[in-house]
Write a protein that holds these residues in place. Sequence first.
Motif, PDB file in Angstrom:
ATOM      1  N   LYS A  90       0.835  -1.223   0.000  1.00  8.98           N
ATOM      2  CA  LYS A  90       0.000   0.000   0.000  1.00  8.98           C
ATOM      3  C   LYS A  90       0.861   1.260   0.000  1.00  8.98           C
ATOM      4  N   VAL A  91       2.064   1.163   0.560  1.00  5.97           N
ATOM      5  CA  VAL A  91       2.917   2.362   0.622  1.00  5.97           C
ATOM      6  C   VAL A  91       3.400   2.777  -0.768  1.00  5.97           C
ATOM      7  N   PHE A  92       3.268   1.875  -1.734  1.00 10.87           N
ATOM      8  CA  PHE A  92       3.705   2.208  -3.098  1.00 10.87           C
ATOM      9  C   PHE A  92       2.542   2.650  -3.977  1.00 10.87           C
ATOM     10  N   ASN A  93       1.414   2.924  -3.365  1.00 12.04           N
ATOM     11  CA  ASN A  93       0.239   3.307  -4.159  1.00 12.04           C
ATOM     12  C   ASN A  93      -0.054   4.803  -3.998  1.00 12.04           C
ATOM     13  N   LEU A  94       0.297   5.565  -5.009  1.00 15.65           N
ATOM     14  CA  LEU A  94       0.024   7.008  -4.989  1.00 15.65           C
ATOM     15  C   LEU A  94      -0.905   7.359  -6.166  1.00 15.65           C
ATOM     16  N   ARG A  95      -1.530   6.321  -6.720  1.00 13.06           N
ATOM     17  CA  ARG A  95      -2.316   6.535  -7.939  1.00 13.06           C
ATOM     18  C   ARG A  95      -3.514   7.442  -7.691  1.00 13.06           C
TER      19      ARG A  95
END
Lengths: 223, 255
Positions: free
Chosen positions: B208-213
């Motif tokens: 989740k920490v890599f989701n900036l969409r």
Amino acid sequence: MKRRIFEFTAIVCICIALFQAARSVEDLSRKKNQLEVLYMPSGEFLEQASLGYRNLVADLLWFRTVQYYGGWIKDENDLSLFSHLIEVVTELDPQFIFAYTFGALIISQDIGYYAGGIEVLKKGMWNNPDNWWIPFEIGFIYYVDAQDYANAERYFNLASRLPGADEIAKRFAAFAAKRSGDLEASLRMWEDLARTSDNPDIRMIAERYIEKLKSQIEEARKK
Amino acid sequence: MRKISSIAYNTFRESAREKLLYVALIFGGILIVSTFILSPLAVGARDKIILDVGLASISILGVLTAILVGSTLVHKEVEKRAIYIVLTRPVSRARYVIGKFSGIVLAIAALVAVMSIFLVAALLLGRGDLRGAILAAVYLSLLETMVICAVVIFFSTFTTPILTSFFSLCFFVAGSLSNDLRAFAQRFGGTAVRYIVDVFYYLLPNLKVFNLRHEAVHDLAFRGTDLALATVYAGVYCGAVLYFAYLVFRRREFS
């Protein structure tokens, strides 16, 4: 040569068979489509199931929502599940402003359930407190559909104070303050909305209602 | 360092020969361009849908390609006996693992870069905004893919390509759901269940920490420190997984 003719005939026959098969399941697939909408899971569940791609799932459902609305225009459904679709789309993507504004307009104008439209917009306002168009549209529905001028004025004023608010919000607040609630005033508001909105779809809906109001005013004059 | 870079370069070349990489590239390109063409059907949400589909395609295709291409890399070398030539030279197994990882990350980075160009082109053609958050979202997707690459390399050191793909995919799904599973266990589970889930929560990658969409699509605020934190997290996680991969690979005997 004979073999080629045979192969060509076989290809043509297979194409016809495929075409006929596709046509025969057309109704079935339409029914399935309706059932899918009816049994659409909640936004909360879809959010978990989307594995972090919730915006993408919201977009796919948005296409389905637009199709469903198109189906109503073609008399294929009665829009009874439209509110549910908007609910799920906005739960998956709470910042999808157009889903709130478009959805609320359809619910209040085409379904005729203005309280439902206001409910959708209030959810949008909660999730997007800086957006001026949402309270503006709430004021609009209060004025045009509910003829609740006090609330209309309140929301128009609220919209006019938000960042980026258009001049139209203050003008409409003044309209509502006069509590002039007649068809002519509604017509002027729809015309203003059609002129000011930068969205062609909102303009299209507004123009439809301008025509409707004009014919109502004409009929009232004849009487 | 030179030994690692030559293994990485060879792995990159080997991955670039995989048809799957091109299939993913063409598929991603078609997907992004078709969103642009089909956008009139989106009724008022054109830019949002181009961005949503573009960013999701970059992430999904990046992860899937990493799993499918990466899972066969070590296995192929063992099968073709090429690994004997590499390991009989003065190349440590740690360097071999790091080289393989770097090579596949390079190949996936190239794929992500090309798909990002497609996305930017679609956005500019549609007169959409090109914001910093979009590039940040692409960068985080690349970090996510890096983490999955490390997981793939770990499994490929001791199991078959099919099982590597399967386990890596499970890791991806579990990593995407780890926050929700933990929240669920804390709400409804007993003490033992909570501890077990906590252990899994820290072991699995928190994707989740890599989701900036979402932030990129709606132009919402994001902090630079979050990006830095995600970068450090990805670095530490990849380092740890690659170390475990090395431990397994070191014990493996090739006959």
